[in-house]
Motif scaffolding. Structure first.
Motif, PDB file in Angstrom:
ATOM      1  N   GLY A 153      -0.396 -45.909   1.996  1.00 13.11           N
ATOM      2  CA  GLY A 153      -0.925 -46.274   3.313  1.00 13.11           C
ATOM      3  C   GLY A 153      -2.407 -46.578   3.270  1.00 13.11           C
ATOM      4  O   GLY A 153      -2.884 -47.527   3.904  1.00 13.11           O
ATOM      5  N   TRP A 154      -3.138 -45.764   2.513  1.00 14.06           N
ATOM      6  CA  TRP A 154      -4.590 -46.005   2.412  1.00 14.06           C
ATOM      7  C   TRP A 154      -4.869 -47.324   1.703  1.00 14.06           C
ATOM      8  O   TRP A 154      -5.747 -48.093   2.116  1.00 14.06           O
ATOM      9  CB  TRP A 154      -5.223 -44.850   1.648  1.00 14.06           C
ATOM     10  CG  TRP A 154      -6.706 -45.019   1.444  1.00 14.06           C
ATOM     11  CD1 TRP A 154      -7.689 -44.779   2.342  1.00 14.06           C
ATOM     12  CD2 TRP A 154      -7.343 -45.495   0.258  1.00 14.06           C
ATOM     13  NE1 TRP A 154      -8.920 -45.059   1.796  1.00 14.06           N
ATOM     14  CE2 TRP A 154      -8.739 -45.507   0.512  1.00 14.06           C
ATOM     15  CE3 TRP A 154      -6.877 -45.907  -0.985  1.00 14.06           C
ATOM     16  CZ2 TRP A 154      -9.651 -45.921  -0.437  1.00 14.06           C
ATOM     17  CZ3 TRP A 154      -7.801 -46.315  -1.940  1.00 14.06           C
ATOM     18  CH2 TRP A 154      -9.168 -46.318  -1.663  1.00 14.06           C
ATOM     19  N   VAL A 155      -4.112 -47.596   0.609  1.00  9.96           N
ATOM     20  CA  VAL A 155      -4.315 -48.857  -0.118  1.00  9.96           C
ATOM     21  C   VAL A 155      -3.987 -50.050   0.780  1.00  9.96           C
ATOM     22  O   VAL A 155      -4.721 -51.049   0.810  1.00  9.96           O
ATOM     23  CB  VAL A 155      -3.470 -48.871  -1.404  1.00  9.96           C
ATOM     24  CG1 VAL A 155      -3.501 -50.256  -2.056  1.00  9.96           C
ATOM     25  CG2 VAL A 155      -3.974 -47.818  -2.384  1.00  9.96           C
ATOM     26  N   ASP A 156      -2.867 -49.975   1.519  1.00 16.66           N
ATOM     27  CA  ASP A 156      -2.511 -51.075   2.422  1.00 16.66           C
ATOM     28  C   ASP A 156      -3.580 -51.275   3.495  1.00 16.66           C
ATOM     29  O   ASP A 156      -3.942 -52.419   3.827  1.00 16.66           O
ATOM     30  CB  ASP A 156      -1.161 -50.793   3.079  1.00 16.66           C
ATOM     31  CG  ASP A 156      -0.022 -50.803   2.063  1.00 16.66           C
ATOM     32  OD1 ASP A 156      -0.209 -51.388   0.974  1.00 16.66           O
ATOM     33  OD2 ASP A 156       1.038 -50.221   2.367  1.00 16.66           O
ATOM     34  N   ARG A 157      -4.074 -50.193   4.049  1.00 14.55           N
ATOM     35  CA  ARG A 157      -5.101 -50.303   5.082  1.00 14.55           C
ATOM     36  C   ARG A 157      -6.388 -50.934   4.525  1.00 14.55           C
ATOM     37  O   ARG A 157      -6.991 -51.818   5.154  1.00 14.55           O
ATOM     38  CB  ARG A 157      -5.398 -48.927   5.656  1.00 14.55           C
ATOM     39  CG  ARG A 157      -6.399 -48.950   6.799  1.00 14.55           C
ATOM     40  CD  ARG A 157      -6.494 -47.591   7.478  1.00 14.55           C
ATOM     41  NE  ARG A 157      -6.924 -46.544   6.562  1.00 14.55           N
ATOM     42  CZ  ARG A 157      -6.129 -45.628   6.043  1.00 14.55           C
ATOM     43  NH1 ARG A 157      -4.827 -45.607   6.349  1.00 14.55           N
ATOM     44  NH2 ARG A 157      -6.586 -44.704   5.222  1.00 14.55           N
ATOM     45  N   GLU A 158      -6.771 -50.537   3.337  1.00 12.48           N
ATOM     46  CA  GLU A 158      -7.972 -51.111   2.743  1.00 12.48           C
ATOM     47  C   GLU A 158      -7.756 -52.571   2.359  1.00 12.48           C
ATOM     48  O   GLU A 158      -8.678 -53.388   2.465  1.00 12.48           O
ATOM     49  CB  GLU A 158      -8.381 -50.293   1.504  1.00 12.48           C
ATOM     50  CG  GLU A 158      -8.784 -48.857   1.805  1.00 12.48           C
ATOM     51  CD  GLU A 158      -9.988 -48.807   2.733  1.00 12.48           C
ATOM     52  OE1 GLU A 158     -10.886 -49.658   2.584  1.00 12.48           O
ATOM     53  OE2 GLU A 158     -10.019 -47.920   3.606  1.00 12.48           O
ATOM     54  N   LEU A 217      -9.897 -55.715   3.648  1.00 17.99           N
ATOM     55  CA  LEU A 217     -10.520 -56.723   2.768  1.00 17.99           C
ATOM     56  C   LEU A 217     -10.083 -58.131   3.157  1.00 17.99           C
ATOM     57  O   LEU A 217     -10.904 -59.077   3.162  1.00 17.99           O
ATOM     58  CB  LEU A 217     -10.152 -56.439   1.308  1.00 17.99           C
ATOM     59  CG  LEU A 217     -10.801 -55.202   0.680  1.00 17.99           C
ATOM     60  CD1 LEU A 217     -10.269 -54.988  -0.733  1.00 17.99           C
ATOM     61  CD2 LEU A 217     -12.311 -55.358   0.657  1.00 17.99           C
ATOM     62  N   ASP A 218      -8.788 -58.301   3.474  1.00 17.86           N
ATOM     63  CA  ASP A 218      -8.325 -59.623   3.899  1.00 17.86           C
ATOM     64  C   ASP A 218      -9.026 -60.055   5.177  1.00 17.86           C
ATOM     65  O   ASP A 218      -9.398 -61.243   5.331  1.00 17.86           O
ATOM     66  CB  ASP A 218      -6.805 -59.604   4.114  1.00 17.86           C
ATOM     67  CG  ASP A 218      -6.053 -59.378   2.808  1.00 17.86           C
ATOM     68  OD1 ASP A 218      -6.650 -59.630   1.730  1.00 17.86           O
ATOM     69  OD2 ASP A 218      -4.887 -58.931   2.864  1.00 17.86           O
ATOM     70  N   SER A 219      -9.215 -59.111   6.102  1.00 15.00           N
ATOM     71  CA  SER A 219      -9.919 -59.453   7.336  1.00 15.00           C
ATOM     72  C   SER A 219     -11.366 -59.852   7.061  1.00 15.00           C
ATOM     73  O   SER A 219     -11.882 -60.805   7.644  1.00 15.00           O
ATOM     74  CB  SER A 219      -9.868 -58.261   8.303  1.00 15.00           C
ATOM     75  OG  SER A 219     -10.624 -58.528   9.467  1.00 15.00           O
ATOM     76  N   LEU A 220     -11.992 -59.131   6.163  1.00 16.53           N
ATOM     77  CA  LEU A 220     -13.389 -59.464   5.838  1.00 16.53           C
ATOM     78  C   LEU A 220     -13.474 -60.816   5.127  1.00 16.53           C
ATOM     79  O   LEU A 220     -14.392 -61.611   5.388  1.00 16.53           O
ATOM     80  CB  LEU A 220     -13.987 -58.367   4.958  1.00 16.53           C
ATOM     81  CG  LEU A 220     -14.188 -56.998   5.621  1.00 16.53           C
ATOM     82  CD1 LEU A 220     -14.681 -55.989   4.606  1.00 16.53           C
ATOM     83  CD2 LEU A 220     -15.170 -57.110   6.786  1.00 16.53           C
ATOM     84  N   ARG A 221     -12.512 -61.069   4.253  1.00 10.50           N
ATOM     85  CA  ARG A 221     -12.541 -62.348   3.529  1.00 10.50           C
ATOM     86  C   ARG A 221     -12.254 -63.533   4.441  1.00 10.50           C
ATOM     87  O   ARG A 221     -12.706 -64.651   4.175  1.00 10.50           O
ATOM     88  CB  ARG A 221     -11.515 -62.321   2.406  1.00 10.50           C
ATOM     89  CG  ARG A 221     -11.863 -61.343   1.277  1.00 10.50           C
ATOM     90  CD  ARG A 221     -10.761 -61.275   0.249  1.00 10.50           C
ATOM     91  NE  ARG A 221     -10.503 -62.591  -0.332  1.00 10.50           N
ATOM     92  CZ  ARG A 221      -9.501 -62.852  -1.168  1.00 10.50           C
ATOM     93  NH1 ARG A 221      -8.656 -61.857  -1.491  1.00 10.50           N
ATOM     94  NH2 ARG A 221      -9.337 -64.052  -1.653  1.00 10.50           N
TER      95      ARG A 221
END
Length: 422
Positions: free
Chosen positions: A290-295, A299-303
């Motif tokens: 869950g933490w990896v998916d959230r991060e 990252l996709d949102s930031l990119r």
């Protein structure tokens, strides 16, 4: 006793024995309490023999009484029975033995035993031996479990079987002792001391099956209770059944209702712990995923933001703004320089027009008087230049020197003074 003995005048054995007997005979009658063992009343004899043992220490005394009194006692005396007898110390001179001669034996009833236990309960509670604050928690997984129980007893079987079923690798150090009768308390105290000294033993279990009030009396003994309270190793009490509550249950760090319960509580269940570890690993795995998916979504949102999608566009925009500001600054500086240059030319022209050089260029001259020391001063009046005065005449392209040689000329028309000839 008043006659001293010497090597030359010793007492014979009979005299010493008789004097000891006479001294003991002066002792009075006393009431003594203990546990009866080794009862011997042979048919056809008038004297019965028995041993009275201290329930809390390895001490005993021989007792003699009337065989008829012993046979008439109700209920019949058996080994381990708690009694109170009225006796007098007696010395048997032929064998040199000391015993008690009893004339009355009373069995201690259950009611009296329970009353004594209750009095002891209040005493120990007042001293703080039952205080929950002093009880210690046994370790989660002990290195070695000390077990105090009867030899080949059902309690020993229940503890070992249930503990090994829950945790097969558990290790036991078993001390087999008497769990009822006159020898129970001393043996249990000795075994408890031995296990407490063993540094590998992390918890001690005292186990016994059910029984009558008389059978469970050793586990309400004051000596045993104080020994358990002073023990540095946590002690688990597993005496009798659920309804049995000897004083040991209150003093011990953990009370188990039965020996079977003690076997289950002294070690964890390997199956339950394995399942718990599996659940914790699954929870940790889900939490990590869950933490990896959230991060990753972050990252996709930031990119996807414009500033990261095309980072050179903001830089180009800022570069254009910087270039425009540089041009504006350059033009402002040039305008300021042109304005200052024009102002400087105008000031220079005014200074030139107002300066003495322009006046000299129109044919005027500046006459200076030169004193003997070489200093000069502007000549402002003809009276300041008598005959012989040296003069310095400054014109547009230089200066000439002259000396005054004549008097003043008549004033010219419109002038206020005459002229001096040089």
């Amino acid at each position: 006793m008043t006659n001293p003995t010497t090597p030359e005048n010793p007492w014979p054995v009979r005299t010493v024995a008789r004097k000891i007997m006479e001294y003991i005979d002066r002792c009075g009658w006393v009431w003594v309490e203990g546990q009866v063992t080794q009862i011997s009343a042979r048919p056809g004899t008038g004297t019965a023999f028995l041993t009275l043992r201290d329930p809390a220490a390895d001490l005993s005394m021989s007792v003699t009484c009337s065989a008829d009194m012993l046979r008439a006692h109700q209920p019949p005396l058996t080994d381990g029975a708690r009694v109170v007898l009225h006796a007098k110390p007696s010395y048997y001179i032929n064998r040199g033995t000391l015993s008690l001669r009893a004339d009355e034996i009373r069995a201690v009833g259950v009611g009296e035993l329970l009353a004594r236990i209750e009095r002891l309960r209040r005493l120990l509670a007042a001293e703080g031996l039952f205080d929950p604050a002093r009880k210690r928690r046994p370790p989660f997984l002990p290195d070695t479990v000390g077990l105090i129980t009867g030899r080949a007893s059902a309690a020993e079987h229940d503890v070992l079987v249930n503990a090994k079923a829950r945790w097969p690798a558990v290790r036991f150090r078993t001390e087999n002792v008497a769990v009822q009768g006159a020898l129970a308390v001393p043996q249990i105290v000795d075994a408890l001391s031995a296990l407490d000294r063993d540094s590998t033993v992390d918890v001690i279990v005292i186990a016994r099956g059910g029984g009558s009030v008389e059978d469970l009396l050793p586990f309400s003994d004051e000596t045993l209770c104080r020994a358990v309270a002073a023990c540095r190793t946590p002690v688990v009490s597993a005496i009798g059944h659920e309804q049995d509550t000897p004083l040991l249950d209150h003093v011990a760090d953990v009370r188990c209702s039965t020996p079977t319960d003690a076997g289950k509580r002294v070690v964890p269940d390997v199956a339950e712990e394995t399942a718990r570890v599996r659940q914790l690993r699954d929870r940790a795995r889900r939490a990590l995923h869950g933490w990896v998916d959230r991060e990753r979504r972050l990252l996709d949102s930031l990119r996807s933001r414009p500033v990261l999608a095309d980072p050179f566009t903001p830089l180009d925009r800022r570069a254009e703004q910087v270039s425009a500001l540089v041009q504006r600054a350059r033009r402002a500086v040039l305008r300021r320089l042109d304005a200052e240059r024009s102002a400087l030319h105008a000031t220079n022209a005014r200074l030139t027009a107002l300066g003495p050089a322009a006046t000299l260029a129109r044919g005027y001259a500046v006459v200076q008087r030169v004193d003997p020391t070489g200093h000069t001063g502007v000549l402002r009046s003809a009276d300041e230049a008598p005959v012989g005065t040296r003069l310095r005449v400054r014109v547009m392209d230089g200066a000439v020197y002259a000396v005054v040689s004549g008097e003043h000329d008549p004033p010219v028309s419109g002038g206020s003074r005459g002229e001096t000839r040089a």
